[in-house]
Design a protein around this motif. Structure first.
Motif, PDB file in Angstrom:
ATOM      1  N   SER A 219      -1.380  -8.957   7.990  1.00  0.00           N
ATOM      2  CA  SER A 219      -1.858  -8.208   9.145  1.00  0.00           C
ATOM      3  C   SER A 219      -3.227  -8.687   9.619  1.00  0.00           C
ATOM      4  CB  SER A 219      -1.939  -6.717   8.800  1.00  0.00           C
ATOM      5  OG  SER A 219      -2.511  -5.992   9.851  1.00  0.00           O
TER       6      SER A 219
ATOM      7  N   LYS B 280      -5.241  -6.872  11.282  1.00  0.00           N
ATOM      8  CA  LYS B 280      -6.213  -5.770  11.295  1.00  0.00           C
ATOM      9  C   LYS B 280      -6.732  -5.448   9.895  1.00  0.00           C
ATOM     10  CE  LYS B 280      -3.029  -1.776  11.087  1.00  0.00           C
ATOM     11  NZ  LYS B 280      -2.608  -0.542  11.783  1.00  0.00           N
TER      12      LYS B 280
ATOM     13  N   ASN C 213       7.061  -6.218  11.621  1.00  0.00           N
ATOM     14  CA  ASN C 213       6.726  -4.858  12.067  1.00  0.00           C
ATOM     15  C   ASN C 213       5.253  -4.555  11.842  1.00  0.00           C
ATOM     16  OD1 ASN C 213       9.444  -4.545  12.628  1.00  0.00           O
ATOM     17  ND2 ASN C 213       9.875  -3.532  10.675  1.00  0.00           N
ATOM     18  N   GLU C 214       4.739  -3.603  12.584  1.00  0.00           N
ATOM     19  CA  GLU C 214       3.363  -3.168  12.400  1.00  0.00           C
ATOM     20  C   GLU C 214       3.204  -2.471  11.052  1.00  0.00           C
ATOM     21  OE1 GLU C 214       0.568  -3.463  14.307  1.00  0.00           O
ATOM     22  OE2 GLU C 214       1.693  -4.847  15.587  1.00  0.00           O
TER      23      GLU C 214
END
Length: 240
Positions: A194, A196, A238-239
């Motif tokens: 990710s 983030k 997917n997030e």
């Protein structure tokens, strides 16, 4: 901000008293830390010991797996507005005294996912089975060569993270296939991929006793599950 230390327990009555004594010595009130045991359907005296400890606990009637217990801990943290979560083993192989290091990285160095490693300088892995250390090293090498991810200890469950890191938890993680060891490693793989995530590994102690069985991980079945979901997490689009 509040931090919840989630401790899954399944039939650990021979180790719980020592762990509870350590926990009560390291409260870290300056970090607003709360401990909670998730009794995962224990059939021994674990629940009685936990009740006598006066530490928060949730009691699950049956053992659906360590992943399920950790998920319940996450949902509890989200419901009661805990901003951060720490995972600590219920068998005493991780040291409550080292939780402060994770909290320092969360609150003072602005990392949002910290994972422990028994292989970094300053760590400890006393009495770890040779086969376990070898399998960890092999999988770490595999992650580096195939996925270009430099993770020294992909099987360490001692970690801390921001609760808000997982924005789609119920749909993405609360699945039966992840109830055992799948959840920890699927989420780890997704976190590493990710954009983030501000991630770091830190040295920790993962010490086993010199005698007696100390892990519930089955050598072939559970290692397959761990590797499978690590890879699924890395490949997931997917997030978090």
């Amino acid at each position: 901000m509040k931090t919840l230390c989630v401790i899954p327990v399944y039939n650990e009555d021979n180790r719980l008293i020592a762990l509870i004594d350590q926990i009560k010595s390291y409260k870290y009130e300056d970090y607003n830390l709360t401990y909670i045991f998730i009794n995962n359907g224990s059939t021994d005296k674990s629940l009685k010991i936990i009740k006598n400890s006066k530490i928060k606990y949730l009691n699950l009637k049956s053992n659906k797996g360590v992943g399920y217990a950790l998920m319940i801990g996450y949902l509890y943290a989200r419901r009661y507005d805990f901003s951060h979560i720490v995972h600590l083993a219920g068998n005493g192989k991780m040291k409550p005294s080292q939780i402060k290091i994770f909290l320092d990285y969360l609150f003072k160095k602005n990392y949002n996912f910290i994972s422990g490693s028994r292989f970094l300088d300053g760590s400890s892995k006393k009495n770890n089975p040779v086969i376990r250390l070898l399998l960890i090293r092999i999988f770490s090498f595999f992650l580096k060569i195939i996925f270009k991810k430099n993770i020294s200890d992909p099987s360490c469950g001692f970690r801390a993270f921001e609760t808000s890191l997982f924005s789609n938890f119920n749909k993405e993680y609360f699945k039966k296939e992840l109830f055992t060891y799948g959840y920890e490693y699927y989420s780890f793989g997704k976190v590493i991929n990710s954009k983030k995530t501000n991630f770091i590994e830190i040295p920790v102690s993962m010490d086993y006793p010199s005698a007696g069985k100390y892990t519930k991980i089955r050598p072939i079945i559970d290692w397959y599950i761990m590797a499978k979901f690590w890879i699924k997490g890395l490949l997931s689009k997917n997030e978090l």
